[in-house]
Design a protein around this motif. Structure first.
Motif: not given
Lengths: 928, 606
Positions: A39, A616, A626, A628
């Motif tokens: 990050i 994010t 974050e 995904n």
């Protein structure tokens, strides 16, 4: 000018000793990296292939690890990545002086065959990460989704590890010197029986199989008090031949400086590490490396870079240890030679003889000679960078780079004979220390890369546009590979952002490979992504808690070529060997005799289709997050589908088809929290990832539907389902095809097919070998000059089989493990080992089954570092040093798992491969 | 301006580089691009393809992986001593679908001989490879005919002649491989063109007689192309006689009850094929006699059939695998010898898994009485003494089998001590089952680690003598023991044929009690065949084609008890020795083959 002159000019151009302009606003080097993980602040740039992009315009899945996060007491820099970031699955495999066998996967398994990611160092593909030292690295970026990887071409589909080495920074002058000393010791030692215990149990094995015991009570009694040199010996191999620990020394220095036109980073290092052998020549590893990264600006328009790196590794070892690099030597000897097999010495200086082996371990270590290994690497890269803003085209740059790496391995040594003696004094073999030193291997291979990239950035009000056009080729040679792998790629990418809220990106990659036939060797693969920076919308701006929030998605396809066999498209004949009929049989070797490979003229690329959806965010000014989700589908995986070719055709080398399909799904979460309380600064971070890859299409033809791979995990473990022990021979109601007879104390397997026969059809999926769940936790706290960093890593949702480990079994004429003491007997019904058997081949109870399977979850304290930076009052006394730090580091010191004696990373470590190690080091860094 | 100058130069260089790179960069030049065109326009290549095709003929005694050997252990000839060996755990339990190795299945492995000198461990795997190779070559034969450059060949063979001969050899080999498959798996598919691996394979099974007719016609074509004999370095290659001999054997198989049951539903001999078989064997005998090459060894040279001091090629072998030039290196440790040697005798050099003769086999050797003028089966002989069982037996017995009391070595005094509790007993016990006998036929005295005597070893598939056995079987079924069959200028009866076999080894004529009718004589023909072709991989195939697994119901071993210097002899049964049922009269196809091709039916009963 003629063609040749152009080429000469080009070579001159690229090899000129130049450097490059100090790029104004080259953000990546100026932004202070926050303490942790992927990050970074939204405006900060993220490295992508051939370009950088502000984080808020990124649509793909990318993790960045910066230098100050790379900490390990291990030498292998890959080990610093263990537990670092989601999506990177590291597995420590073994350890040898100088090099650990750590493997990397990005987002788990993708395909059949080669799942390894591509490693790119300073833009040049297929360089090895373990060739670098941590102090040379500026950052490591893991490219995970298709939009991030595609431009690297058809070798990149399994993910890319993008490494950038340090460069000089304008206005910075820094000299650093560091020294580190440490010790390493094995994480676990296997336990084996002593001679008396072994003899008793082997007698029991024989009796169980209806044979007569071969050890008399008198012999067993003699073993009980015996030493290694008695005629009835007792040798504790691990005790006698292993040192408690081994040591290492590491030194390095770096020098960074800049002038108006030049910047440079220079480093040099030395490493010395020793092996664990307690007798004879221990392995000695010495490594020297230097690097110089230079940037030189000719003028505002043109600048150059020249990166030079070189490394020499010198290894000396006894022959036995040396062969362990291939798994047959020192550790295998420790784990297979039985304690009573032969006396080490039988009389003064006379080595004992074993009727079953041609070796005596002491002879191998002391009298068999040595091997020396010289490994030299040199890496050169030159770049030219043209900045067209100098001639009025703002935002346009053109960079050209050529990289040339060369690797040379020279291996030489002496192999000597030694004599052994039996108890009657008969001699076997002769002592012959007179042999000559011979070259055992001499390899030279290279890796080339060429990259040409046009980047154009345009900002007009709220519109931001980046366009990239790239051409690159890669040429990789490797030891033992007949053909270099060559890739040639054209790529174009457009990234557009509106009002810092909406981002759209499209990539076209035209990939070429030398593994396919003309006409099939190029293919176009598109991918695209979108992003929405919600936090820049008015309705979210008002919410204080949300500092940054972006939702992103990407989708696309790319090719993969590493599983395609060379020349898989053509049918060829073998041409070798002697004539079999007629005259001159021994000498005439002309002529072809059979088809060597049947070709598939339609062979094409393996295709990866990938979706990535992510979020994010930065919340409360302190928490970075974050997330995904990915869904990847591989199709057209090159396979030899035996089902498509009946054996009846008599074809041994069937064609390779674009046939297989595998899906791979998972989620990744990275979290970091930064905080401070007075003088205390701290951060707390962690990640979690889940991956599961499944066979979708294999073309299997199976005797039982449950054996079909389709729909099953690619890392499946097939085995028998154990339902405990037979408690009497009368209970045995099946025929076993697994070898040996079945009696009381053998395992009762579920007869899945119900046919009264236990054979390979009765295997089912009992587990999987790749961790489903990976997680990492890190904690960093600093107070005044003290800093403590702790990194833990865990894995769960996977299994290992112990039946193949001789540290857990005792059977046949093997060395018996301590676990054999807890074998099944009528008095010990809750055993951890089946009844003993003298059968030497495959045996019913010793095949892979749930009985031998373990839940392999673990949580390991991978790295811990405590450092203290001395205050200026102290530093001023040593010539105004700008920094003086002492540190203590520990790697793999603590671990929690189901079985504390079991190392799930590599159960074979210390048995047939080098041990996995615990490492502690103490060091000092001084800077001016 | 300087900048433009740089730009100009760099642009040009880039263009040059990228125009080079685009296509040629990815060109991969194979280091050995050998295509079909290069192979079949070159005599040496054709010769080598033929050589590899020859090496696809399975050699039972030289395969490194035939250990505990198919030679014998499937039938009543031998017992594998390793109780946990694969023949015991899979073959003998009847669990044949799990057993796709060695004698069964199509798995291919070069058996450690390398790609050239294949010693493939499955007969089927080798056969299908051989068929594929022969088909490729025969498909290219017009190209081969046009080869101009042929080296000087032994015996003055011309270029045109050798091309004829080679075509005959390819055809013969292809026919032999088909025969190897169908006699095991039942009729399959005639494959006479190269298969395109990119086309699906969906053929159906043929009838057995249709496949036999194709094999026979191929062999007749081959016979017309092949030479009478080969000389010099070419000795041992297929001849006209080889083609005729395989034809005789293939026809006798097609005439047999198991095959007739499959094609016509009748579990009896097929008269049409019997007639053709009898005539074919007479033609083959005549061709062999006229070849100027083949002969039956007299008794004094009898064992030359299986091993020899100096000659690679047996005079009696009409057809067989290529001989082991490379592995017979003048010592006892020829490849595969271990699977015939007793592990129990120190120094013999045997493997854990070896095959030992059964009492059943020993009992088939007749007893000679009446001063050598008469011989009968031991149960019929008036003078046979069960407590002196090894006296006055068929002379072949002493050459084929080591028995209790024999000297095993030249160089030391170790004897075969096969009595219960004897020095070899305990050792043998540790290795599993005990029969009291050891194999001698495929070894010679001195073939052990102590004496280390080397010889050349042979494993013919068809010996001259087999033609007489084949004829006798067919003639007895057609016209009875003493009925004559005349064909091609020859006339012979079944009894005459059997006496040729017996007289050669010094046995008296078949006893008149046994020739009273076809049924009685049939048993003696089969007994004679079992003795003469002992451990030559015929017995099991014969029992299958005769549908005679009742012979396998009881497998016995010798129980020899020692009391002082006296021995008493008895026998005992090996439990569950052969668990075969009706379906075991055919080998099952590997399950994958059937699933691969839905049109290909599994073998009968499976």
């Amino acid at each position: 000018m003629k063609l040749k002159e152009y080429i000469v000019a080009a070579i001159c151009l690229f090899s000129m000793v130049g450097n490059s302009i100090a790029q104004e606003g080259e953000a990546i080097q100026e932004v202070v990296q926050p303490e942790d993980t992927s990050i970074v602040a939204p405006e900060e740039k993220v490295r992508l292939p051939f370009s950088e992009i502000p984080k808020d315009r990124l649509v793909g899945a990318v993790s960045t690890i910066t230098n100050n996060q790379i900490t390990t007491a291990d030498l292998d820099v890959r080990n610093a990545l263990v537990g670092r970031t989601a999506g990177l699955n590291m597995r420590k495999w073994n350890s040898r002086p100088g090099l650990d066998g750590t493997t990397m996967l990005v987002r788990g398994n993708h395909t059949l065959g080669n799942n390894a990611p591509m490693v790119v160092i300073d833009g040049i593909a297929n360089r090895a990460l373990e060739m670098l030292n941590y102090y040379e690295i500026e950052s490591i970026t893991v490219l995970k989704d298709v939009t991030a990887k595609a431009l690297y071409g058809a070798a990149a589909a399994n993910g890319v590890i993008l490494v950038t080495t340090k460069r000089g920074k304008s206005g910075q002058k820094l000299q650093t010197f560091s020294a580190e000393h440490g010790v390493r010791r094995p994480t676990h030692l296997p336990e084996f029986l002593n001679s008396a215990q072994y003899a008793e149990l082997y007698n029991e094995s024989l009796t169980n199989n209806g044979l007569n015991p071969i050890y008399t009570p008198q012999q067993i009694e003699a073993y009980r008090n015996a030493g290694p040199n008695d005629s009835l010996p007792n040798v504790d191999y691990y005790d006698r031949y292993l040192k408690e620990f081994t040591t290492f020394k590491r030194f390095f220095g770096t020098y960074t400086n800049s002038t108006d036109k030049t910047r440079y980073f220079i480093s040099a290092g030395y490493v010395n590490e020793n092996g664990l052998e307690a007798v004879g020549q221990e392995t000695q590893y010495n490594r020297f490396n230097v690097r110089g990264n230079l940037d030189f600006a000719m003028n505002n328009f043109l600048s150059f870079k020249l990166d030079l790196a070189s490394r020499i590794e010198l290894t000396t070892s006894n022959r036995l240890t040396y062969t362990d690099w291939s798994g047959l030597g020192f550790f295998s000897t420790l784990s297979t030679h039985r304690p009573n097999e032969y006396p080490i010495y039988i009389g003064e200086g006379r080595l004992g003889w074993s009727p079953e082996r041609s070796t005596n371990i002491e002879g191998e270590l002391l009298r068999a000679g040595y091997v020396k290994d010289e490994f030299r690497i040199s890496q050169i890269k030159t770049s030219s960078l043209m900045d067209f803003s100098a001639i009025g085209i703002n935002g346009l740059t053109w960079e050209n780079s050529i990289g040339v790496d060369s690797y040379s391995i020279l291996r030489y040594g002496k192999q000597e004979q030694y004599a052994r003696f039996d108890t009657q004094g008969n001699q076997y073999g002769a002592n012959d220390p007179t042999s000559n030193q011979n070259v055992n291997g001499n390899q030279l291979y290279r890796n080339y890369g060429f990259i040409s990239t046009l980047n154009y950035d345009l900002t007009e009000g709220v519109n931001e546009l980046s366009i990239l056009a790239n051409f690159n080729f890669q040429n990789r040679e490797a030891g033992g590979l007949n053909q270099p792998s060559k890739n040639l790629n054209y790529g174009a990418k457009v990234n557009y952002s509106f009002d810092s809220k909406y981002v759209a990106e499209a990539t076209l990659a035209y990939m070429g490979t030398n593994r396919l036939e003309k006409g099939n060797r190029f293919q176009m693969f598109p991918s695209a992504g979108i992003g929405w920076v919600a936090s820049n919308e008015g309705f979210l701006k008002a919410i204080d808690a949300i500092d940054f929030l972006k939702v992103k998605a990407s989708y696309g396809q790319m090719g993969y070529d590493s599983n395609i066999p060379f020349f898989g498209y053509r049918t060829a004949y073998n041409w070798a060997g002697a004539i079999l009929l007629g005259p001159d049989q021994a000498t005439n070797s002309e002529g072809a005799f059979d088809v060597s490979t049947y070709g598939n003229p339609n062979l094409g690329f393996e295709v990866a289709t990938e979706l990535n959806v992510g979020v994010t965010s930065t919340l409360f000014d302190h928490l970075n997050l974050e997330f995904n989700y990915f869904n990847e589908y591989r199709s057209d995986i090159p396979m030899q589908v035996s089902a498509a070719y009946p054996d009846y055709l008599g074809i041994q080398n069937i064609p390779t088809l674009n046939f297989g399909e595998i899906s791979n799904r998972g989620v990744e979460v990275d979290l970091t929290y930064f905080g401070d309380a007075g003088d205390i600064n701290y951060s707390l971070g962690g990640f979690y990832s889940y991956t599961r890859a499944v066979y979708e299409k294999t073309g299997d033809i199976v005797s039982e539907p449950h054996l079909h791979r389709d729909g099953q995990p690619v890392d499946r473990i097939l085995g028998y389902v154990s339902e405990g022990f037979y408690t009497s021979s009368a209970e045995v109601n099946v025929i076993s095809s697994l070898g040996g007879d079945v009696q009381e104390g053998d395992l009762k397997y579920r007869d899945v097919t119900g046919d009264g026969v236990i054979n390979s059809d009765d295997r089912v999926v009992i587990g999987n070998s790749l961790p489903r769940h990976l997680f990492g936790l890190n904690f960093n706290v600093s107070y005044k000059g003290f800093n403590l960093f702790v990194l833990g890593q865990g894995a769960a949702g996977f299994n290992r089989l112990k039946n193949g480990l001789n540290s857990y079994t005792g059977r046949g004429d093997q060395k018996y493990a301590a676990n054999a003491l807890n074998r099944w007997t009528p008095e010990n019904p809750n055993a951890t080992h089946p009844r003993l058997t003298s059968a030497t081949g495959s045996a019913h109870s010793y095949v892979g089954s749930t009985f031998w399977m373990t839940d392999a979850y673990y949580f390991t304290m991978r790295n811990i570092e405590l450092s203290y930076s001395f205050p200026e009052a102290v530093r001023s006394k040593i010539g105004n040093a700008s920094g003086l730090q002492i540190f203590v580091r520990g790697t793999d010191l603590l671990s929690i798992s189901d079985d504390p004696d079991f190392n799930a990373d590599n159960p074979f470590a210390g048995l047939s491969q080098g041990f996995l190690m615990k490492t502690v080091s103490l060091g000092l860094t001084l800077s001016y | 301006m300087r900048v433009r100058k740089y730009l100009y130069k760099i642009l040009i260089v880039m263009l040059v580089l990228s125009s080079y790179s685009c296509e040629e960069y990815l060109d991969a030049v194979p280091e050995n691009e050998i295509t079909k065109d290069r192979v079949f326009t070159n005599y040496e290549s054709v010769n080598k393809v033929l050589g590899v095709t020859y090496w696809s003929v399975h050699n039972y005694i030289a395969g490194r992986d035939d250990w505990s050997g198919p030679v014998g252990v499937y039938s009543d000839e031998c017992q594998p001593v390793h109780a946990n060996g694969p023949h015991s755990t899979n073959a003998h339990t009847g669990n044949w679908l799990d057993w796709t190795w060695r004698e069964m299945g199509f798995q291919y492995n070069d058996g450690g001989g390398g790609q050239l000198r294949r010693k493939g461990v499955t007969v089927g795997g080798l056969a299908v490879v051989g068929i594929r190779l022969a088909n490729i070559a025969l498909d290219e034969y017009e190209t081969i005919r046009e080869i101009e450059e042929v080296p000087q060949l032994p015996g003055g063979i011309t270029g045109d002649q050798i091309k004829d001969y080679m075509e005959g050899e390819f055809r013969l080999l292809r026919a032999w491989f088909h025969f190897e498959l169908i006699r095991r798996y039942g009729p399959l598919v005639i494959i006479d063109v190269p298969m395109d691996p990119n086309e699906p394979f969906l053929a159906e099974r043929e009838r057995y007689d249709v496949m036999t007719d194709w094999i026979v016609s191929e062999l007749e074509t081959a016979a017309n192309l092949l030479p009478e004999k080969w000389t010099g370095d070419f000795e041992g290659r297929a001849t006209k006689t080889s083609a005729m001999a395989i034809r005789s054997m293939a026809l006798l198989y097609a005439a047999s009850p198991n095959m007739n049951l499959l094609d016509n539903g009748v579990e009896a001999y097929n008269d049409e094929y019997l007639q053709r078989a009898a005539e074919a064997s007479l033609e083959a005998i005549q061709t062999a006699q006229n070849s100027g090459y083949y002969r039956m060894y007299p008794w004094s040279e009898y064992m030359e059939n299986w091993w020899s001091d100096n000659d690679f090629i047996s005079d009696e072998a009409l057809w067989g695998p290529p001989q082991e030039y490379w592995d017979n290196q003048g010592n006892a440790n020829v490849v595969g010898a271990g699977m015939f040697r007793p592990r129990a005798i120190p120094g013999a050099g045997g493997w854990a898994a070896h095959a030992a003769p059964t009492q059943n086999a020993v009992d088939k050797f007749e007893h000679i009485y009446d001063n050598g003028n008469a011989a009968k089966a031991i149960e019929d002989s008036p003078e046979y003494d069960p407590q002196n069982p090894y006296e006055d037996r068929d002379p072949r017995f002493y050459e084929f089998i080591w028995k209790n009391g024999d000297d095993y070595f030249f160089n030391n005094d170790t004897k075969v001590e096969a009595w219960v509790g004897g020095p070899q007993w305990n050792n043998a016990n540790q290795q599993g089952r005990w029969t009291g006998y050891f194999t001698r036929k495929h070894l010679w005295k001195g073939c052990n680690n102590v004496d280390n005597v080397g010889k050349q070893r042979r494993m013919p598939h068809i010996r001259f003598v087999q033609l007489y056995l084949d004829f006798a079987e067919a003639a007895n079924e057609l016209v009875g023991p003493n009925g004559a069959i005349s064909h091609a200028g020859m006339t012979m009866t079944a009894v005459e044929a059997i006496n040729v076999v017996r007289n050669r080894v010094g046995m008296p004529d078949i006893h008149a009690d046994y020739t009273v009718n076809a049924d009685v004589f049939r048993e003696r023909i089969r007994n004679e065949r079992a003795v003469e072709l002992y451990q030559e991989m015929h017995r099991f195939q014969d029992l299958r084609r005769w549908r005679a697994f009742d012979e396998l119901q009881h497998i016995y071993y010798a129980v020899i008890t020692k009391d002082g210097d006296n021995f008493t002899y008895d026998k005992a049964e090996i439990e569950n020795a052969r668990q075969y049922t009706d379906k075991h009269y055919w080998y099952p196809l590997p399950q994958a083959e059937v699933q691969n091709n839905p049109n290909l039916a599994q073998s009968p009963g499976w």
